[in-house]
Design a protein around this motif. Structure first.
Motif, mmCIF file in Angstrom:
data_model
loop_
_atom_site.group_PDB
_atom_site.id
_atom_site.type_symbol
_atom_site.label_atom_id
_atom_site.label_comp_id
_atom_site.label_asym_id
_atom_site.label_seq_id
_atom_site.Cartn_x
_atom_site.Cartn_y
_atom_site.Cartn_z
ATOM 1 N N VAL A 136 -3.903 -3.253 -3.875
ATOM 2 C CA VAL A 136 -3.242 -3.729 -2.660
ATOM 3 C C VAL A 136 -3.560 -5.198 -2.400
ATOM 4 N N ASN A 162 -10.659 7.176 2.864
ATOM 5 C CA ASN A 162 -11.366 5.897 2.916
ATOM 6 C C ASN A 162 -12.502 5.841 1.911
ATOM 7 N N TRP A 193 -7.704 -0.333 -2.705
ATOM 8 C CA TRP A 193 -7.556 -1.415 -1.733
ATOM 9 C C TRP A 193 -7.859 -2.783 -2.329
ATOM 10 N N THR A 230 -14.365 1.640 -2.243
ATOM 11 C CA THR A 230 -14.463 1.375 -0.805
ATOM 12 C C THR A 230 -15.411 2.334 -0.105
ATOM 13 N N GLY A 266 0.830 -1.185 0.000
ATOM 14 C CA GLY A 266 0.000 0.000 0.000
ATOM 15 C C GLY A 266 0.872 1.245 0.000
ATOM 16 N N HIS A 297 -10.670 -1.379 6.431
ATOM 17 C CA HIS A 297 -9.569 -1.678 5.508
ATOM 18 C C HIS A 297 -8.627 -2.722 6.093
ATOM 19 N N MET A 356 -1.597 3.059 4.784
ATOM 20 C CA MET A 356 -3.009 3.343 4.554
ATOM 21 C C MET A 356 -3.182 4.457 3.522
ATOM 22 N N ASN A 357 -4.360 4.491 2.925
ATOM 23 C CA ASN A 357 -4.694 5.552 1.989
ATOM 24 C C ASN A 357 -5.000 6.851 2.721
#
Length: 341
Positions: A230, A258, A226, A263, A222, A271, A254-255
């Motif tokens: 990923v 969200n 997602w 997603t 990542g 996640h 993490m992104n």
């Protein structure tokens, strides 16, 4: 068709920063695809001279999808973006980065066969056809660009990503199957993704990628889409086994948002739970997250701890506030993670 060549040119090491605590440069493998992986590589090339990108190969949209369909090759787009991100900041690196990313645009009213193709995609496919080896083709492309690291496909076979989604209809909830990365990437706007898989399910992982993961000091997974950039690395059996068994430390990034098109409605904890669901044996040492995308820090830290990880919070987004990672901030955050762990 192949052609005879000499050995690949040996490139200088470049000006990477000293690793935390001095010593040799850490061997780092970064996995993902698209813009997320590009951001990671732009940061990591400032920290190490031993860098490998492992890239998803399930794209079926745009220029990549057309080349995949017409020529029966791996989709080159995410591989191209990774190579461009590894170009250094010299005139040579900046020029070749722009060349690789250049897209042809037909004049108004005309529909040309090159319209919207990235030149880098065409260059990569040319090398594949001449050399007959996707890994060697990427090595030659990297040598031409002066890339500060190597780029490898997740698999040497083109993959298809497929997902089951839950959608609201006039008669109630119904399950549908969505096939294709481009289609699944926007599925979350009208439905909830409930299951994801790769086809063929037993596709082999790229041998060189598995080897790189096995010898790495750090593995970075990542950020990125997602479900489509990923998660696929943990869906491919040989790749999942390599990631679970490596002696390297693992960092999950993490992104910065969200609420993506695939997603929508998912929290930061959701996640993490997706990763645990598909790869319960995948343990993580650190989770790097921007505090702005974590609703409940204690809940998030507890979910990360169930994966074996400590959460490292850091402001790694661009100053403008858009959900784009800033390479320098991200490099500083990785530098801290490497040093602390």
């Amino acid at each position: 068709m192949g052609f005879l060549t000499g050995p690949l040119p040996i490139l200088p090491d470049g000006g990477a920063l000293r690793p935390p605590g001095g010593g040799t440069s850490p061997a780092v493998v970064a996995l993902g695809g698209g813009h997320g992986l590009s951001a990671t590589l732009s940061a990591l090339r400032l920290l190490t001279t031993d860098l490998t990108a492992v890239v998803t190969v399930a794209d079926n949209g745009g220029s990549s999808g057309r080349l995949r369909q017409e020529l029966d090759v791996l989709p080159p787009g995410d591989l191209r973006m990774a190579l461009a991100a590894l170009c250094d900041d010299t005139d040579w690196g900046r020029t070749w980065r722009d060349v690789m990313q250049h897209r042809f645009r037909s004049r108004p009213g005309a529909e040309g066969s090159l319209d919207n193709h990235a030149l880098g995609n065409l260059l990569i496919v040319t090398l594949w056809e001449l050399l007959g080896d996707p890994v060697a083709g990427l090595q030659w492309a990297g040598a031409l660009l002066g890339a500060r690291g190597q780029v490898l496909p997740m698999s040497t076979l083109p993959l298809t990503i497929e997902g089951d989604v839950l959608r609201q209809s006039e008669t109630g909830l119904r399950h549908e199957t969505v096939t294709g990365q481009a289609e699944l990437a926007v599925a979350g706007t009208q439905s909830s993704v409930v299951d994801v898989r790769l086809l063929p399910p037993d596709a082999p992982a790229c041998t060189e990628a598995v080897t790189a993961i096995g010898r790495a000091d750090w593995v970075i997974l990542g950020p990125g889409s997602w479900y489509t950039s990923v998660l696929p690395h943990l869906l491919l059996p040989e790749m999942r086994e390599a990631l679970c068994s490596t002696g390297a430390r693992r960092c999950l990034t993490m992104n910065l948002s969200n609420e993506t098109k695939e997603t929508a409605g998912m929290s930061a904890v959701d996640h993490l739970q997706v990763i645990r669901r598909y790869a319960p044996g995948f343990k993580v040492d650190a989770v790097l997250a921007d505090p702005r995308v974590v609703e409940d820090r204690s809940e998030f830290s507890a979910a990360a701890a169930e994966m074996g990880a400590r959460v490292v919070f850091g402001k790694v987004g661009a100053a403008a506030g858009s959900p784009i990672h800033d390479p320098l901030r991200l490099a500083a955050a990785y530098h801290d993670v490497f040093g602390e762990l």
